[in-house]
Design a protein around this motif. Sequence first.
Motif, PDB file in Angstrom:
ATOM      1  N   SER A  79     -13.723   4.453 -25.951  1.00 47.54           N
ATOM      2  CA  SER A  79     -14.187   4.573 -27.340  1.00 47.54           C
ATOM      3  C   SER A  79     -14.285   3.224 -28.036  1.00 47.54           C
ATOM      4  N   SER A  80     -13.907   2.146 -27.347  1.00 47.89           N
ATOM      5  CA  SER A  80     -14.037   0.813 -27.943  1.00 47.89           C
ATOM      6  C   SER A  80     -14.218  -0.210 -26.832  1.00 47.89           C
ATOM      7  N   GLY A  81     -14.629  -1.414 -27.215  1.00 39.36           N
ATOM      8  CA  GLY A  81     -14.798  -2.481 -26.234  1.00 39.36           C
ATOM      9  C   GLY A  81     -13.487  -2.825 -25.543  1.00 39.36           C
ATOM     10  N   ALA A  82     -12.411  -2.882 -26.335  1.00 44.58           N
ATOM     11  CA  ALA A  82     -11.098  -3.232 -25.767  1.00 44.58           C
ATOM     12  C   ALA A  82     -10.673  -2.181 -24.738  1.00 44.58           C
ATOM     13  N   GLN A  83     -10.878  -0.910 -25.080  1.00 40.44           N
ATOM     14  CA  GLN A  83     -10.517   0.175 -24.152  1.00 40.44           C
ATOM     15  C   GLN A  83     -11.393   0.101 -22.893  1.00 40.44           C
ATOM     16  N   ALA A  84     -12.662  -0.234 -23.072  1.00 38.18           N
ATOM     17  CA  ALA A  84     -13.568  -0.356 -21.919  1.00 38.18           C
ATOM     18  C   ALA A  84     -13.074  -1.452 -20.974  1.00 38.18           C
ATOM     19  N   LEU A  85     -12.670  -2.599 -21.529  1.00 38.20           N
ATOM     20  CA  LEU A  85     -12.200  -3.705 -20.687  1.00 38.20           C
ATOM     21  C   LEU A  85     -10.934  -3.311 -19.930  1.00 38.20           C
ATOM     22  N   GLU A  86     -10.076  -2.564 -20.614  1.00 39.90           N
ATOM     23  CA  GLU A  86      -8.841  -2.070 -19.986  1.00 39.90           C
ATOM     24  C   GLU A  86      -9.175  -1.161 -18.796  1.00 39.90           C
ATOM     25  N   MET A  87     -10.115  -0.250 -19.007  1.00 38.58           N
ATOM     26  CA  MET A  87     -10.513   0.681 -17.936  1.00 38.58           C
ATOM     27  C   MET A  87     -11.183  -0.054 -16.777  1.00 38.58           C
ATOM     28  N   LEU A  88     -12.004  -1.053 -17.108  1.00 41.45           N
ATOM     29  CA  LEU A  88     -12.680  -1.813 -16.057  1.00 41.45           C
ATOM     30  C   LEU A  88     -11.671  -2.543 -15.173  1.00 41.45           C
ATOM     31  N   ALA A  89     -10.531  -2.898 -15.758  1.00 41.59           N
ATOM     32  CA  ALA A  89      -9.494  -3.590 -14.986  1.00 41.59           C
ATOM     33  C   ALA A  89      -8.791  -2.624 -14.032  1.00 41.59           C
ATOM     34  N   ARG A  90      -8.805  -1.317 -14.382  1.00 38.63           N
ATOM     35  CA  ARG A  90      -8.033  -0.333 -13.602  1.00 38.63           C
ATOM     36  C   ARG A  90      -8.862   0.520 -12.658  1.00 38.63           C
ATOM     37  N   CYS A  91     -10.076   0.868 -13.068  1.00 39.55           N
ATOM     38  CA  CYS A  91     -10.853   1.865 -12.314  1.00 39.55           C
ATOM     39  C   CYS A  91     -11.978   1.204 -11.531  1.00 39.55           C
ATOM     40  N   PRO A  92     -12.285   1.739 -10.346  1.00 41.13           N
ATOM     41  CA  PRO A  92     -13.480   1.247  -9.646  1.00 41.13           C
ATOM     42  C   PRO A  92     -14.718   1.782 -10.364  1.00 41.13           C
ATOM     43  N   ILE A  93     -15.553   0.897 -10.863  1.00 38.46           N
ATOM     44  CA  ILE A  93     -16.725   1.297 -11.651  1.00 38.46           C
ATOM     45  C   ILE A  93     -17.984   0.803 -10.940  1.00 38.46           C
ATOM     46  N   SER A  94     -18.994   1.674 -10.835  1.00 38.36           N
ATOM     47  CA  SER A  94     -20.240   1.294 -10.155  1.00 38.36           C
ATOM     48  C   SER A  94     -21.303   0.795 -11.120  1.00 38.36           C
ATOM     49  N   ALA A  95     -21.323   1.357 -12.330  1.00 39.21           N
ATOM     50  CA  ALA A  95     -22.308   0.947 -13.332  1.00 39.21           C
ATOM     51  C   ALA A  95     -21.672   1.144 -14.704  1.00 39.21           C
ATOM     52  N   ILE A  96     -22.175   0.416 -15.690  1.00 41.06           N
ATOM     53  CA  ILE A  96     -21.574   0.440 -17.027  1.00 41.06           C
ATOM     54  C   ILE A  96     -22.651   0.773 -18.048  1.00 41.06           C
ATOM     55  N   VAL A  97     -22.354   1.756 -18.911  1.00 44.84           N
ATOM     56  CA  VAL A  97     -23.274   2.130 -19.986  1.00 44.84           C
ATOM     57  C   VAL A  97     -22.608   1.721 -21.296  1.00 44.84           C
ATOM     58  N   ILE A  98     -23.328   0.968 -22.119  1.00 37.51           N
ATOM     59  CA  ILE A  98     -22.743   0.446 -23.353  1.00 37.51           C
ATOM     60  C   ILE A  98     -23.590   0.833 -24.555  1.00 37.51           C
ATOM     61  N   ASP A  99     -22.919   1.319 -25.607  1.00 35.17           N
ATOM     62  CA  ASP A  99     -23.562   1.503 -26.900  1.00 35.17           C
ATOM     63  C   ASP A  99     -23.336   0.201 -27.663  1.00 35.17           C
ATOM     64  N   LEU A 100     -24.384  -0.350 -28.249  1.00 38.43           N
ATOM     65  CA  LEU A 100     -24.228  -1.648 -28.926  1.00 38.43           C
ATOM     66  C   LEU A 100     -23.309  -1.584 -30.132  1.00 38.43           C
ATOM     67  N   ILE A 101     -23.236  -0.410 -30.756  1.00 45.07           N
ATOM     68  CA  ILE A 101     -22.402  -0.295 -31.953  1.00 45.07           C
ATOM     69  C   ILE A 101     -21.110   0.403 -31.576  1.00 45.07           C
ATOM     70  N   MET A 102     -19.993  -0.315 -31.717  1.00 40.07           N
ATOM     71  CA  MET A 102     -18.701   0.299 -31.427  1.00 40.07           C
ATOM     72  C   MET A 102     -17.626  -0.426 -32.217  1.00 40.07           C
ATOM     73  N   PRO A 103     -16.481   0.195 -32.361  1.00 37.89           N
ATOM     74  CA  PRO A 103     -15.425  -0.440 -33.155  1.00 37.89           C
ATOM     75  C   PRO A 103     -14.817  -1.643 -32.432  1.00 37.89           C
ATOM     76  N   GLY A 104     -14.446  -2.653 -33.209  1.00 38.20           N
ATOM     77  CA  GLY A 104     -13.667  -3.767 -32.647  1.00 38.20           C
ATOM     78  C   GLY A 104     -14.487  -4.932 -32.138  1.00 38.20           C
ATOM     79  N   MET A 105     -15.428  -4.663 -31.262  1.00 36.46           N
ATOM     80  CA  MET A 105     -16.276  -5.756 -30.764  1.00 36.46           C
ATOM     81  C   MET A 105     -17.674  -5.202 -30.547  1.00 36.46           C
ATOM     82  N   SER A 106     -18.662  -6.069 -30.611  1.00 37.63           N
ATOM     83  CA  SER A 106     -20.036  -5.588 -30.435  1.00 37.63           C
ATOM     84  C   SER A 106     -20.311  -5.357 -28.954  1.00 37.63           C
ATOM     85  N   GLY A 107     -21.356  -4.598 -28.695  1.00 40.58           N
ATOM     86  CA  GLY A 107     -21.767  -4.370 -27.311  1.00 40.58           C
ATOM     87  C   GLY A 107     -22.088  -5.677 -26.610  1.00 40.58           C
TER      88      GLY A 107
END
Length: 124
Positions: free
Chosen positions: A25-53
């Motif tokens: 739900s936020s850029g910070a949370q996305a970075l946390e998940m990317l550090a933990r989960c194997p991810i094949s592709a990333i979908v980003i909404d440009l508008i989000m809380p905390g940091m821009s897309g």
Amino acid sequence: SDTQETREILDGTLRSAAFLPVLASSGAQALEMLARCPISAIVIDLIMPGMSGLELILHIRQNARVAKAPIVLLTAKGMEQDDEQTLNRQANALFLEAFPWKEEFLSKIGELLENVIDRGAARA
């Protein structure tokens, strides 16, 4: 909120095509998940809380573990021309929520993931 609704639509759209999304739900949370989960592709909404897309993309591109992952942007927002040029260089595809995007979005994700799998096979 709009972003919650967008995440739910995205989740359903990806699951309908047999993808397994991990939602943040936020850029910070996305970075946390990317550090933990194997991810094949990333979908980003440009508008989000905390940091821009855009900030999130730059963080991802500097992270060796996921730097090569395809990035797809989904946004309701029009962009400044400078931002758009930067985003076009950094992202693999851009979809505007104002237009019907689901079908083309799924086919683009499928195509990007095939490329990732092909690259992986070539390395093996």
